[in-house]
Design a protein around this motif. Structure first.
Motif, short mmCIF file in Angstrom:
data_model
loop_
_atom_site.label_atom_id
_atom_site.label_comp_id
_atom_site.label_asym_id
_atom_site.label_seq_id
_atom_site.Cartn_x
_atom_site.Cartn_y
_atom_site.Cartn_z
N LEU A 52 0.82 -1.22 0.00
CA LEU A 52 0.00 0.00 0.00
C LEU A 52 0.85 1.26 0.00
CD1 LEU A 52 -2.82 1.19 0.07
CD2 LEU A 52 -2.76 1.06 2.55
N LEU A 53 1.84 1.33 0.85
CA LEU A 53 2.64 2.54 0.97
C LEU A 53 3.33 2.88 -0.33
CD1 LEU A 53 3.70 4.81 2.77
CD2 LEU A 53 5.57 3.29 3.47
N MET A 54 3.99 1.90 -0.94
CA MET A 54 4.68 2.14 -2.19
C MET A 54 3.70 2.51 -3.30
SD MET A 54 7.33 -0.33 -4.25
CE MET A 54 6.12 -1.61 -4.38
N ALA A 55 2.52 1.84 -3.32
CA ALA A 55 1.55 2.12 -4.37
C ALA A 55 1.01 3.54 -4.26
CB ALA A 55 0.40 1.13 -4.29
N VAL A 56 0.78 4.01 -3.02
CA VAL A 56 0.27 5.37 -2.84
C VAL A 56 1.26 6.41 -3.36
CG1 VAL A 56 -0.36 7.08 -1.10
CG2 VAL A 56 -1.25 4.75 -0.95
N ILE A 57 2.55 6.18 -3.07
CA ILE A 57 3.58 7.14 -3.54
C ILE A 57 3.60 7.19 -5.06
CG2 ILE A 57 6.05 7.61 -3.57
CD1 ILE A 57 6.20 6.36 -0.78
N ILE A 58 3.59 6.00 -5.70
CA ILE A 58 3.62 5.97 -7.18
C ILE A 58 2.35 6.60 -7.73
CG2 ILE A 58 3.63 4.42 -9.17
CD1 ILE A 58 5.28 2.49 -7.51
N ALA A 59 1.18 6.31 -7.10
CA ALA A 59 -0.07 6.85 -7.62
C ALA A 59 -0.08 8.36 -7.56
CB ALA A 59 -1.24 6.27 -6.82
N ILE A 60 0.40 8.92 -6.44
CA ILE A 60 0.40 10.39 -6.31
C ILE A 60 1.30 11.01 -7.36
CG2 ILE A 60 1.07 12.28 -4.79
CD1 ILE A 60 0.22 10.53 -2.42
N PHE A 61 2.45 10.38 -7.58
CA PHE A 61 3.38 10.90 -8.58
C PHE A 61 2.76 10.89 -9.98
CE2 PHE A 61 6.62 9.94 -11.79
CZ PHE A 61 7.41 11.08 -11.72
N VAL A 62 2.14 9.79 -10.35
CA VAL A 62 1.57 9.68 -11.70
C VAL A 62 0.40 10.64 -11.87
CG1 VAL A 62 0.39 8.13 -13.28
CG2 VAL A 62 2.34 7.32 -11.96
N VAL A 63 -0.44 10.74 -10.83
CA VAL A 63 -1.59 11.64 -10.94
C VAL A 63 -1.15 13.08 -11.14
CG1 VAL A 63 -3.54 12.61 -9.65
CG2 VAL A 63 -3.16 10.14 -9.70
N LYS A 64 -0.18 13.51 -10.34
CA LYS A 64 0.28 14.90 -10.47
C LYS A 64 0.88 15.14 -11.84
CE LYS A 64 1.10 15.85 -5.57
NZ LYS A 64 2.12 16.22 -4.54
N ARG A 65 1.63 14.17 -12.32
CA ARG A 65 2.28 14.36 -13.63
C ARG A 65 1.25 14.43 -14.74
NH1 ARG A 65 6.99 10.47 -16.18
NH2 ARG A 65 7.23 11.59 -18.16
N ARG A 66 0.25 13.57 -14.68
CA ARG A 66 -0.77 13.57 -15.73
C ARG A 66 -1.68 14.78 -15.60
NH1 ARG A 66 -1.22 9.17 -18.83
NH2 ARG A 66 0.13 7.41 -18.32
N ASN A 67 -1.95 15.24 -14.39
CA ASN A 67 -2.77 16.44 -14.23
C ASN A 67 -2.09 17.66 -14.83
OD1 ASN A 67 -4.88 15.16 -13.04
ND2 ASN A 67 -4.20 15.53 -10.94
N ARG A 68 -0.75 17.68 -14.75
CA ARG A 68 -0.04 18.80 -15.37
C ARG A 68 -0.09 18.69 -16.89
NH1 ARG A 68 3.71 17.64 -11.22
NH2 ARG A 68 5.04 16.56 -12.73
N LYS A 69 0.03 17.48 -17.39
CA LYS A 69 0.06 17.30 -18.84
C LYS A 69 -1.31 17.47 -19.47
CE LYS A 69 1.91 16.08 -22.80
NZ LYS A 69 2.87 16.97 -23.48
#
Length: 1433
Positions: free
Chosen positions: A1116-1133
């Motif tokens: 869970l912990l690792m997945a949350v970090i990756i998910a936050i990173f991907v969401v922020k990156r895609r929200n910017r794009k």
């Protein structure tokens, strides 16, 4: 004839002698003086006893004789001495022929001569003689063919001759003689005797020992010969005198055709046999044959058993019989034993005088030597096998499967399965037991016979644990002890009665009972409830019992029960006792309690009403039965009123006796009378209505009177009826009194229905005043006089109206006549006026010649005042009439004011009676979807209680009212519901009590919802049995307290469906429970999980849910970090659009990727693949996030469908797999799906839909696996070499929709995108029993064409998408680190547990559906299609 001579006729008649003849006289007397007579030779007949004359003139002569009766007979009619008609008969009597019996000798043989004579001893000629054989005529030609001579001797004799007899001449011969009167025949049998001769001679026979034999011997002759078989005695063979008969014994029998049948031929049957045939004609014939018996090898005993102690020596003996030489072969368990091949075996053979012997000797015997041996012997005539059982005996093994079948508080029934008995019968089983407690080591011992499989241990302690084991014992010793089983003895019934018992009567049918439990020390276990019995005190009926369940805490609270539906005002005896699982405690007998008083439930009967006078009626009735009073009777109420008072309430008179006198009644009036009994609670049932009419009386005075001048000397008197007729008016008396008159004049007028009452006096003196009055008279007498009127005849006659004002009632649509009788001279003018206007004739309102007004087709508008006006020169007069128009009443206003479980109180209010008195109401009601029922009420009621309705049901109600005109329309329908609802289920804790092999279901824990439960239905299934449900008997009565389901398996999970039905409907509830272990303990949690795991789907399987949740939590912990990173990156794009990820609640999540509306154009496959931002890892354990596919052109869309989809997949790490390429080939004629879905599934428990190496599609397309690298599994995770790419070719099937247009503008309506269905070959581990739920994400197609022309076929790479998989769930409870299991349970569980550590995941690519109806700027993907092609990794 003119000279008076009679008419004569002559008839000839022929008769057969000795028969009755009838002579019909065809003349008949024509006058009474004439008579009919028969004469013969002028002698009047009948002249003897054989003659008789019938009344119709027929003469009968019995047994006519040719000598006595032949001659002339005359029938004639005679009048005095004159003969008027005459008929003559000439009777001729003929004698029929008679033949003497034929004589044929009985001892004729072939070649003999025969002569048979046929003599006719009497009969009148001519006579014809004929011969027949066997019913066929022997004409000269046929007789010659058979060498028969027929010759006539004279007219009365003939003979038949045969020169040389043979068999063909045998038969029945008949001689027939006939003349004109009759015929006679005689028959005789010709028999030709033939000596016996052979048809088939017997021959020598050969038979095998113990076989069946048939020896044929057939002979013929006439009569049929008798065949007899004989056998030569051993002392003098060859001499007939020494042969004895054969047959009739158990093994030999002679058939009807002479064949000798012998069964189970023995050697002793060998010898000489004689077959002899004789029929009494000539000498008997016989033949001697020889029977030879040969014997195959055989045994006299074909089974034998040999025993020896373990290690001892034995000899198996094989003694055979039969013709030598005989050879022997030994077998052990169907395998041949070769001599010299075994060091412990030795063979020995010996020829004997009557057979053969072979022995098998075994030294140093072992357990393995025991078994079935066979000795097979043979000679030239056959073989035989002897079965020998060899038992090597030793002490027995310990018993198996020791279990306790039944226990109670003081004993336990122990059962077992016998182990190996050591090849020696077990003579005893030894049952040993001891207490389970520290320091206890002494075992108690009981012996039971060796043929038993159970034993009951007695004198045990209640609620105590025991260890039990069993030993076996035979003649060679005792076995070791069996495995130990542990039991817990049952509870005992409570030993004391409940305390603080309070019983009170709550109503006339209800008694409340409250109590507290017995002292805790008297519970003797868990107190389950109480049994309460009740019955009418001093009744001979048994107690009715109810069960009250206690709470599961041991019965510490106060309990209560309510007895319903009891008899009213009746003393009841009540008993109370507590019970637990093992039974009931002592009974507590309570003092009797009376139910409360209630109203009587019966109406007084046999009511008689007698009118004693015009104003008095007496009543009498039978008293109520004591049991129907329901209390203390306070008296009776008499309800009475005139029958015609439809709406008024009846008068009431109260009496204490069963007779009553009603005074002050209306005269000559029909009364309705009802009687009811009452107590202090209220009124009882009203009796049926009786009617009584008061007697007539003298009437009252006429209501009004008029005197009118009709001429200078005449006065017309008119009057109206008395208001109180008090009977039928017999006549009216009209009186006239002249001035100073001493005697009144009286005129009688009889009433004329419908006419004006009037009388006209004439010849009066002009201008002299007279006095007039009228009285009415009934059968009782003359009534009071009317008002006295004075009137003088006058020379002038003013206009007057003789009719009185009145109200006339008429039905709507009917007609009415308003009378207006006028007088006056000159004749007055007449007008009818309404509303100030003169009425003119118009066909509806017409003035008749009599002056009356006729009104037709009356409507409500015609109601009102009508005035008749007359006028002449001397005066005028008016009379008003009121016309009331009557119609059916207006429907009443209906409402329901109260409801119970089985009744509804209906109220209504009358709005308008239609101008006529309402005489009653009709109430209609029905349950929803039921049939209508109706009840009628008198007009005086305005409320009614509908009783005996169905509980908890919706009812529809409406009413009609009726008067003399007719019924009203229906009122508005009112919907009402009786109180109650469907049964209310209970929780499984209070409902179910499980045992080792049964479960007790407390049905009383269900609430009835206010409506008594009619029945229960119950079925159950083990979790492992899938959809196989077992019903528990037939329907269970609704008042059943509990039911036990038996024959369950120990330590097993079950589902239970319980359905309850009451009048309100049906409730079904499903429960689950587990039976106890064989030791009586509750199922361990790991057992529950394991058993459920094999049959439940993922979301219902606790073990899978827990294991998967643990794996997900670990990432869970690792997945949350990756998910936050991907969401922020895609929200910017992609700030203007995105994709929503929806997650299921199951541990293996299903991810639905839904593209939002976007204005960006679609990218090609190459462009999409080149962008690294499109390479997205989507871990299942991450929260909802945004993923951006390229947007399509929103103005246009081109249509096509993937014709081929090539997928390459490879794992990237322990939990991720990667779609390396997606290749699409389009068909431009069909629509293209907007997305493909990638489905992943845990394949550790694959479903049954996937099969072996090559799966054929339903339309013929196959799915080929190009290459598949070997997969290695370890401890629940999936690994693979990075260079291995698993490729699968996928082809969509050709079941396509009709072609669509090549392009069309987008609309805001949903467009279904067609996608073929397919199946894929799967690599899979060993089969399991349940499938895991899938998770999914949608990946859009990226190869839409951007031009407006149809797309050409193209092959472009798609994006690379990585999907992260969760770690596989643990496969058994050892994977939980925090779980500690007792070692003995762990060892036992592992002995039968199958551990499957192989986990696979499947990837499925399929088409989706686009919906252009946007909500909040989001485009939804509709998931309609089933899973399509699937790739397993």
């Amino acid at each position: 004839m003119a000279d008076g001579m009679p008419v004569r006729q002559l008839l000839n008649l022929t008769a057969v002698a000795e028969q009755t003849v009838y002579l019909n006289c065809k003349t008949s007397p024509r006058m009474e003086s004439e008579k009919l007579e028969w004469r013969r030779d002028n002698q009047l007949l009948p002249a003897n006893h054989r003659q008789y004359v019938f009344p119709n003139g027929t003469l009968a002569i019995q047994a006519v004789d040719a000598r006595l009766d032949s001659g002339f007979y005359t029938c004639r009619t005679v009048d005095g001495g004159s003969v008027h008609q005459q008929l003559d008969y000439h009777l001729l009597v003929i004698i029929p022929p008679r033949i003497d019996p034929l004589v044929i000798p009985t001892d004729l043989s072939p070649l003999a001569r025969l002569r048979v004579s046929c003599l006719v001893s009497r009969g009148d000629p001519p006579i014809l003689i004929q011969w027949f054989k066997d019913g066929q005529s022997l004409t000269p030609a046929k007789a010659a063919e058979q060498d028969i001579v027929i010759q006539a001797i004279d007219e009365y004799a003939s003979f038949l001759a045969i020169a040389s007899l043979n068999v063909r001449h045998a038969g029945n011969y008949t001689c027939l003689a006939s003349n004109s009167a009759a015929q006679d025949a005689k028959t005789a049998r010709l028999t030709v005797n033939v000596p016996a001769y052979w048809v088939q001679e017997p021959v020598d026979a050969f038979a095998l020992h113990k076989s069946d034999l048939r020896m044929t011997c057939q002979a013929n002759g006439n009569p049929k010969p008798v065949i007899e078989w004989k056998r030569a005695t051993a002392t003098a063979a060859g001499s007939l005198r020494n042969y004895v008969p054969v047959g009739g014994s158990g093994r030999g029998a002679v058939l009807e055709n002479g064949t000798l049948v012998m069964r189970n031929v023995q050697r002793s049957d060998e010898g000489s046999y004689l077959c002899q045939a004789t029929n009494g004609i000539g000498p008997a014939i016989s033949k001697v044959t020889q029977l030879t018996v040969k014997s195959a090898a055989y045994f006299t005993v074909d089974k034998e058993t040999f025993t020896t102690p373990l290690g001892g020596a034995a000899a198996l003996d094989c003694r055979a019989y039969g013709d030598l030489p005989i050879t022997a072969t030994w077998f052990y368990k169907d395998r041949p034993l070769k001599e010299g091949a075994y060091d412990r075996l030795a063979f020995q053979t010996q020829n004997l005088a009557d057979g053969f012997r072979s022995s098998l000797k075994i030294s140093r015997s072992q357990r393995g030597d025991s078994g079935n041996y066979a000795c097979k012997v043979s000679n030239e005539f056959g073989t035989a096998t002897k079965q020998l059982t060899f038992l090597v005996q030793e002490a027995p093994e310990e018993p198996k499967n020791v279990a306790v079948a039944a226990t109670n508080s003081r004993m336990a029934n122990v059962g077992w399965t016998a182990g190996y008995d050591g090849s020696s019968a077990v003579i005893n089983f030894i049952v040993e037991w001891k207490l389970v407690k520290a320091g206890e080591s002494k075992w108690s011992v009981e012996h039971t016979p060796g043929n038993s499989s159970s034993y009951t241990l007695k004198n045990l302690r209640p609620a105590t644990r025991y260890d039990i084991r069993v030993r076996a014992e035979n003649l060679l010793g005792q076995s070791g002890p069996s495995a130990v089983v542990q039991i817990l003895t049952d509870e005992e019934a409570p030993s004391e009665v409940p305390r603080d018992v309070v019983v009170t009567a709550a109503s006339s049918t209800t008694i409340n009972l409250t109590w507290k439990p017995p002292p805790p020390e008297a519970h003797n276990g868990l107190l389950q409830g109480y049994i309460v019995g009740y019955r009418v005190e001093n009744s001979t009926e048994g107690f009715a019992y109810k069960t009250v369940k206690s709470d599961r805490t041991g019965g510490r609270k106060e309990e209560a029960i309510v007895f319903n539906d009891l008899r009213k005002y009746t003393p009841y005896a009540i008993v109370l006792q507590a019970y637990n699982a093992m039974g009931s405690g002592p009974k507590l007998d309570l003092t009797s309690v009376w139910t409360k008083e209630d109203v009587p439930v019966e109406a007084p009967g046999s009511i008689t009403a007698t009118a004693e006078s015009s104003q008095r009626i007496s009543l009498a009735w039978e008293p109520l039965r004591r049991e129907s009073i329901n209390g203390i009777l306070l008296g009776y109420k008499i309800l009475y009123k005139p029958l015609t008072d439809w709406t008024s309430q009846p008068d009431i008179k109260i009496v204490q006796d069963t007779i009553c006198v009603l005074d002050g009644l209306r005269k000559f009036t029909n009364y309705t009378l009802q009687v009811l009994a009452f107590t202090k609670v209220g009124d009882g049932v009203v009796s049926s209505t009786v009617y009584s009419h008061t007697l007539p009386d003298v009437p009252s005075h006429p209501a009004d009177i008029k005197t009118l001048v009709t001429s200078p000397t005449s006065i017309l008197v008119t009057w109206s009826e008395p208001e109180e007729k008090n009977g039928f008016i017999k006549q009216y008396n009209v009186y006239l009194r002249a001035p100073n008159g001493k005697k009144d004049k009286k005129r009688v007028v009889y009433p004329d229905s419908g006419s004006l009452n009037k009388y006209e006096f004439h010849d009066l003196n002009t201008n002299v005043q007279y006095e007039f009055w009228v009285t009415a008279e009934t059968e009782v007498g003359e009534g009071a006089a009317s008002f006295r009127m004075k009137q003088a005849p006058e020379a002038t006659g003013p206009a007057r109206i003789a009719t009185f004002p009145m109200t006339i009632k008429a039905h709507i649509g009917g007609s009415a006549v308003l009378p207006c009788l006028t007088v006056g001279f000159p004749s007055p003018a007449l007008d009818w006026i309404r509303g100030g206007r003169i009425i003119r004739n118009n066909g509806i309102n017409d003035v008749l010649e009599s002056g009356s007004l006729s009104v037709k087709n009356i409507q409500t508008s015609d109601a009102g005042l009508y005035t008749c006006r007359v006028k002449n020169i001397y005066g005028d007069d008016t009379v008003e009439f009121t016309l009331q128009v009557q119609r059916p009443p207006v429907p009443p206003n209906v409402s329901v004011s109260a409801a119970t479980a089985e009744s509804l109180v209906v109220d209504w209010q009358m709005l308008y009676d239609g101008g006529a008195t309402v005489k009653g109401f009709t109430l209609y009601y029905r349950p929803t979807l039921g049939s209508w029922k109706s009840v009628r009420f008198p007009a005086s009621l305005h409320s009614y209680t509908l009783k005996h309705l169905m509980c908890g049901q919706n009812y529809q109600i409406y009413m009609t009212a009726y008067n003399d005109v007719g019924p009203s329309d229906s009122s508005d329908t009112v919907d009402a519901k009786t109180i109650g609802q469907t049964p209310i289920s209970s929780n499984d804790k209070s409902l179910l009590v499980a045992n080792v092999s049964s479960v007790l279901v407390f049905l009383s824990t269900w609430e009835n919802g206010g409506c008594p439960i009619r029945s229960f239905a119950m079925k159950y299934q083990a979790f492992a049995e899938g959809n196989v449900w077992k019903s528990v008997g037939e329907l269970i009565p609704g008042d059943a307290e509990s039911i036990t389901i038996s024959d369950l398996a120990p330590e097993t999970l079950y589902r239970l469906k319980l359905t309850a039905v009451n009048e309100a409907g049906t409730t079904e509830h499903e429960y689950s429970f587990g039976t106890l272990t064989e030791t009586g303990e509750v199922m361990m949690p790991e057992v529950v999980l394991q058993k459920e795991k094999s049959v439940l789907p993922f979301h219902e399987d606790p073990s899978k849910m827990i294991a998967t949740g643990g794996g997900i939590c670990g990432l869970l912990l690792m997945a949350v970090i990756i998910a936050i990173f991907v969401v922020k990156r895609r929200n910017r794009k992609y700030s203007s659009s995105g994709v929503n990820i929806r997650r299921d609640i199951t541990p293996l999540c299903k991810l639905q990727l839904t593209p939002k509306h976007s204005q960006s154009p679609w990218q090609s496959v190459a462009q999409f693949s080149a962008d690294p931002k499109n390479h997205t890892v989507i871990p299942l354990s991450s929260p909802a996030r945004v993923w951006m596919p390229p947007a399509r052109n929103n103005n246009e869309s081109f249509y096509g469908t993937p014709k081929q989809l090539n997928t390459a997949i490879r794992p990237t790490n322990q939990h991720d797999i990667q779609i390396a390429s997606l290749q699409f080939e389009e068909d431009e004629h069909y629509q293209t799906p907007s997305s493909n879905r990638i489905i992943k599934r845990d394949e550790s428990t694959p479903d049954s839909g996937f099969s072996g190496s090559n799966v054929k599609h339903s339309h013929g397309d196959s799915f080929r696996r190009d290459s598949m690298a070997p997969t290695r599994f370890s401890t629940g995770s999936t690994t693979s070499e990075s260079d291995n790419i698993h490729k699968l070719n996928v082809s969509a099937h050709k079941n396509r929709p009709k072609p669509a247009q090549r392009k069309r503008p987008l609309t805001n309506r949903s467009k279904q995108m067609a996608m073929g269905t397919a199946s894929l070959l799967r690599a899979r581990p060993a089969p399991a029993t349940s499938s895991s739920p899938s998770s999914a994400e949608d990946i859009p197609f990226t190869d839409y064409c951007t031009s407006r022309v149809p797309p050409r076929r193209q092959h472009q790479p798609a994006s690379v998408n990585t999907i992260q998989f969760p770690p596989p769930p643990p496969t058994h409870l050892d994977d939980y680190e925090d779980y500690r299991e007792p070692s003995q349970y762990r060892q036992q569980r592992r002995a039968h547990e199958v551990i499957n550590l192989q986990h696979r995941y499947s990837v499925n690519v399929r088409g989706g559906v686009e919906d252009d109806d946007f909500a909040g700027g989001q485009e939804d993907m509709v998931d309609d299609d089933p899973l399509q092609p699937t790739t397993t990794v």
